[in-house]
Write a protein that holds these residues in place. Structure first.
Motif, PDB file in Angstrom:
ATOM      1  N   LYS A  54       0.832  -1.207   0.000  1.00 40.24           N
ATOM      2  CA  LYS A  54       0.000   0.000   0.000  1.00 40.24           C
ATOM      3  C   LYS A  54       0.865   1.255   0.000  1.00 40.24           C
ATOM      4  CE  LYS A  54      -4.262   1.740   0.611  1.00 40.24           C
ATOM      5  NZ  LYS A  54      -5.413   1.414  -0.247  1.00 40.24           N
ATOM      6  N   LEU A  55       1.936   1.244   0.790  1.00 42.23           N
ATOM      7  CA  LEU A  55       2.848   2.378   0.859  1.00 42.23           C
ATOM      8  C   LEU A  55       3.604   2.564  -0.455  1.00 42.23           C
ATOM      9  CD1 LEU A  55       4.137   4.552   2.704  1.00 42.23           C
ATOM     10  CD2 LEU A  55       5.835   2.837   3.364  1.00 42.23           C
ATOM     11  N   THR A  56       3.975   1.461  -1.089  1.00 42.87           N
ATOM     12  CA  THR A  56       4.722   1.527  -2.347  1.00 42.87           C
ATOM     13  C   THR A  56       3.898   2.168  -3.455  1.00 42.87           C
ATOM     14  OG1 THR A  56       5.945  -0.470  -1.729  1.00 42.87           O
ATOM     15  CG2 THR A  56       5.984   0.150  -4.054  1.00 42.87           C
ATOM     16  N   PHE A  57       2.592   1.885  -3.490  1.00 34.58           N
ATOM     17  CA  PHE A  57       1.739   2.390  -4.573  1.00 34.58           C
ATOM     18  C   PHE A  57       1.528   3.895  -4.513  1.00 34.58           C
ATOM     19  CE2 PHE A  57      -0.266  -2.064  -4.707  1.00 34.58           C
ATOM     20  CZ  PHE A  57       0.659  -2.475  -5.660  1.00 34.58           C
ATOM     21  N   ARG A  58       1.924   4.530  -3.427  1.00 31.72           N
ATOM     22  CA  ARG A  58       1.821   5.991  -3.359  1.00 31.72           C
ATOM     23  C   ARG A  58       2.815   6.671  -4.296  1.00 31.72           C
ATOM     24  NH1 ARG A  58       1.416   6.865   3.236  1.00 31.72           N
ATOM     25  NH2 ARG A  58      -0.559   5.693   3.549  1.00 31.72           N
ATOM     26  N   LEU A 115      -3.919  -9.747  -8.643  1.00 32.83           N
ATOM     27  CA  LEU A 115      -5.265  -9.315  -8.260  1.00 32.83           C
ATOM     28  C   LEU A 115      -5.287  -8.806  -6.820  1.00 32.83           C
ATOM     29  CD1 LEU A 115      -7.389 -12.169  -9.889  1.00 32.83           C
ATOM     30  CD2 LEU A 115      -7.167  -9.804 -10.679  1.00 32.83           C
ATOM     31  N   TYR A 116      -4.515  -9.456  -5.949  1.00 31.10           N
ATOM     32  CA  TYR A 116      -4.441  -9.026  -4.542  1.00 31.10           C
ATOM     33  C   TYR A 116      -3.826  -7.625  -4.444  1.00 31.10           C
ATOM     34  CZ  TYR A 116      -3.492  -9.287   0.490  1.00 31.10           C
ATOM     35  OH  TYR A 116      -3.458  -9.041   1.841  1.00 31.10           O
ATOM     36  N   LEU A 117      -2.716  -7.417  -5.155  1.00 36.84           N
ATOM     37  CA  LEU A 117      -2.043  -6.114  -5.105  1.00 36.84           C
ATOM     38  C   LEU A 117      -2.887  -5.029  -5.772  1.00 36.84           C
ATOM     39  CD1 LEU A 117       1.651  -7.164  -5.862  1.00 36.84           C
ATOM     40  CD2 LEU A 117       0.668  -6.487  -3.676  1.00 36.84           C
ATOM     41  N   HIS A 118      -3.559  -5.376  -6.872  1.00 38.08           N
ATOM     42  CA  HIS A 118      -4.407  -4.393  -7.540  1.00 38.08           C
ATOM     43  C   HIS A 118      -5.587  -3.993  -6.650  1.00 38.08           C
ATOM     44  CE1 HIS A 118      -5.182  -2.273 -11.299  1.00 38.08           C
ATOM     45  NE2 HIS A 118      -6.492  -2.459 -11.077  1.00 38.08           N
ATOM     46  N   ALA A 119      -6.089  -4.954  -5.852  1.00 37.62           N
ATOM     47  CA  ALA A 119      -7.178  -4.640  -4.931  1.00 37.62           C
ATOM     48  C   ALA A 119      -6.722  -3.674  -3.845  1.00 37.62           C
ATOM     49  CB  ALA A 119      -7.708  -5.931  -4.303  1.00 37.62           C
ATOM     50  N   ILE A 120      -5.455  -3.785  -3.430  1.00 35.29           N
ATOM     51  CA  ILE A 120      -4.934  -2.878  -2.402  1.00 35.29           C
ATOM     52  C   ILE A 120      -4.971  -1.425  -2.885  1.00 35.29           C
ATOM     53  CG2 ILE A 120      -2.817  -2.252  -1.150  1.00 35.29           C
ATOM     54  CD1 ILE A 120      -2.178  -5.209  -0.955  1.00 35.29           C
ATOM     55  N   ALA A 149     -14.230  -7.161  -5.871  1.00 33.14           N
ATOM     56  CA  ALA A 149     -14.210  -8.188  -6.923  1.00 33.14           C
ATOM     57  C   ALA A 149     -12.786  -8.669  -7.200  1.00 33.14           C
ATOM     58  CB  ALA A 149     -14.840  -7.629  -8.199  1.00 33.14           C
ATOM     59  N   LEU A 150     -11.822  -7.755  -7.154  1.00 30.18           N
ATOM     60  CA  LEU A 150     -10.431  -8.130  -7.405  1.00 30.18           C
ATOM     61  C   LEU A 150      -9.897  -9.065  -6.320  1.00 30.18           C
ATOM     62  CD1 LEU A 150      -8.978  -4.692  -8.591  1.00 30.18           C
ATOM     63  CD2 LEU A 150      -9.170  -6.775  -9.968  1.00 30.18           C
ATOM     64  N   VAL A 151     -10.158  -8.742  -5.048  1.00 27.54           N
ATOM     65  CA  VAL A 151      -9.613  -9.587  -3.979  1.00 27.54           C
ATOM     66  C   VAL A 151     -10.348 -10.922  -3.910  1.00 27.54           C
ATOM     67  CG1 VAL A 151     -11.055  -8.679  -2.101  1.00 27.54           C
ATOM     68  CG2 VAL A 151      -8.807  -9.563  -1.588  1.00 27.54           C
ATOM     69  N   VAL A 152     -11.649 -10.939  -4.224  1.00 26.44           N
ATOM     70  CA  VAL A 152     -12.366 -12.212  -4.288  1.00 26.44           C
ATOM     71  C   VAL A 152     -11.822 -13.059  -5.439  1.00 26.44           C
ATOM     72  CG1 VAL A 152     -14.614 -13.277  -4.760  1.00 26.44           C
ATOM     73  CG2 VAL A 152     -14.461 -11.368  -3.164  1.00 26.44           C
ATOM     74  N   GLY A 153     -11.492 -12.405  -6.564  1.00 31.00           N
ATOM     75  CA  GLY A 153     -10.849 -13.123  -7.667  1.00 31.00           C
ATOM     76  C   GLY A 153      -9.500 -13.682  -7.268  1.00 31.00           C
ATOM     77  N   SER A 154      -8.740 -12.915  -6.475  1.00 34.47           N
ATOM     78  CA  SER A 154      -7.443 -13.392  -5.983  1.00 34.47           C
ATOM     79  C   SER A 154      -7.612 -14.614  -5.091  1.00 34.47           C
ATOM     80  CB  SER A 154      -6.737 -12.269  -5.212  1.00 34.47           C
ATOM     81  OG  SER A 154      -5.563 -12.736  -4.588  1.00 34.47           O
TER      82      SER A 154
END
Length: 418
Positions: free
Chosen positions: A85-89, A164-169, A233-238
């Motif tokens: 989460k911090l990295t995506f900033r 998908l997990y990282l994109h959901a974050i 939806a992304l994290v459920v897909g993950s």
């Protein structure tokens, strides 16, 4: 049938930890035969008491290791989530981060061999150990055909799960992401019940229903906004990709020992380098995931995330050697309150009633799925034992009362009837 191509796992797909592949080496040792029948009962009782005394030490040690493993799983999973989460900033490139972290999987087999070299009594060369572990894929070892049919699909599923997990974050807060990913275990049960023909258990159906209800309530908590719905939806897909990965592994490959699992995970890293590298390059030149200069990349965050994720996978896959599989799964659940505390102080998350209830429902479903298959038998035995103990205590109490001085005087009193 090939000798090593199909082995039955000692744990069902649902009963084992969330992402683990391994079983303890030497697990199939023959049990000691029963003692001689002419041994006296007192000697047997003495041996049983001494055995229970000897077992208490290893059990206590295993529980202590279990606590350490739970804390390590929780810290590495929550830490990697927060660091992502911090990295995506400053670095908005979830697929590139996925590719970079998966590349570190190549270290699994070298790390395993270093441990084997330091600990094993009969040390083997790297080539000998590699050939022995390759027998996991069949008598012919790791051929090109095996690579594309038994390793490549899992490489794709591994990449999809993490991406998908990282994109959901990026879309929703880490608390929601971590608690929704716990639905993974419910999906594993449903798939293993359908595909692997695992035993039907009513309590696990209830757990799956709770997981689905929690997903719906989590969506409702933010008012069905498009941003929130996409993230959920992304994290459920993950979680679904992770469950599919696990069930297919049990179906196609069975179970793996430590060296075999380390080799398999390293092969996933090699597949990532050879065949997935082109995708971050394409995303960079199409400016889907673009950064102006390589100096702007937060290498510290990327390496820290990769180390935490590698630690998480090492502990989760090989922690079974030192503790119970069920204990390791608690680390996943404990990461939820950790992420909630961090989100409370670092983001604008609102813990309304619906969100709290959804978190509790999903967590309860996850814990129900940790129950062993024979939990109902154990519960009946426990209740029966408690009932018998109460009857014995009541009988002892009435016996003591009957042997008192008042009762003795009543028995000693002569009858006056003629």
């Amino acid at each position: 049938m090939k000798k090593h191509s199909a082995r039955v796992a000692p744990l069902s797909a649902c009963n084992s930890p969330v992402l683990t592949l391994t079983k303890v080496e030497g697990e199939e040792r023959p049990r000691d035969g029963p003692g001689p029948t002419e041994a006296p009962a007192g000697a047997e009782a003495g041996r049983a008491n001494r055995g229970s005394c000897r077992c208490s030490g290893p059990r206590l040690r295993k529980l202590s290791w279990g606590l350490a493993v739970v804390l390590c799983v929780c810290a590495s999973w929550a830490g990697s989530t927060q660091l992502a989460k911090l990295t995506f900033r400053t670095f908005d490139a979830p697929f590139t981060l996925t590719w970079f972290a998966t590349t570190w999987n190549c270290l699994f087999f070298p790390l395993y061999y270093a441990g084997h070299f330091c600990k094993a009594a009969d040390r083997q060369s790297v080539k000998q150990r590699y050939r022995e572990c390759c027998r996991f894929f069949g008598d012919n070892g790791l051929t090109l055909k095996v690579f594309f049919t038994k390793a490549a699909p899992f490489g794709v599923l591994w990449t999809l799960t993490n991406y998908l997990y990282l994109h959901a974050i990026k879309k929703i807060n880490t608390t929601d992401v971590s608690v929704l990913f716990c639905c993974n275990k419910a999906f594993v049960f449903l798939l293993s019940w359908i595909v692997l023909r695992d035993r039907f258990m009513g309590v696990r159906i209830v757990a799956a229903i709770l997981a689905i209800a929690g997903i719906v309530m989590m969506t409702y908590a933010d008012g069905f906004h498009s941003h929130s719905v996409i993230g959920i939806a992304l994290v459920v897909g993950s979680a679904s990709m992770s469950a599919l990965y696990k069930v297919l592994f049990k179906l196609l490959l069975g179970s793996a020992k430590f060296g075999e699992a380390a080799l398999f995970l390293s092969i996933l890293g090699v597949f990532n380098v050879l065949f997935i590298t082109c995708i971050p390059v394409i995303l960079y030149f199409t400016k889907v995931e673009y950064w102006s200069s390589f100096d702007d990349i937060p290498w510290g965050n990327l390496c820290g995330f990769s180390v935490l994720l590698l630690t998480f996978n090492i502990v989760l896959n090989f922690g079974i050697a030192v503790t119970y599989p069920t204990l390791m799964s608690f680390g996943i659940v404990l990461s939820v309150p950790v992420n909630a505390v961090v989100d409370h102080y670092t983001s604008k998350i609102v813990f309304n009633g619906v969100r709290v209830i959804a978190i509790i429902i999903i967590g309860l479903g996850f814990l129900l799925l940790l129950l062993p298959e024979e939990w109902d038998v154990w519960l009946v035995k426990l209740l029966t034992r408690l009932k018998v103990r109460k009857k014995e205590e009541a009988a002892e109490g009435s016996g003591d009362l009957g042997s008192g001085p008042w009762n003795k005087s009543r028995r000693a009193r002569p009858s006056l009837a003629h």
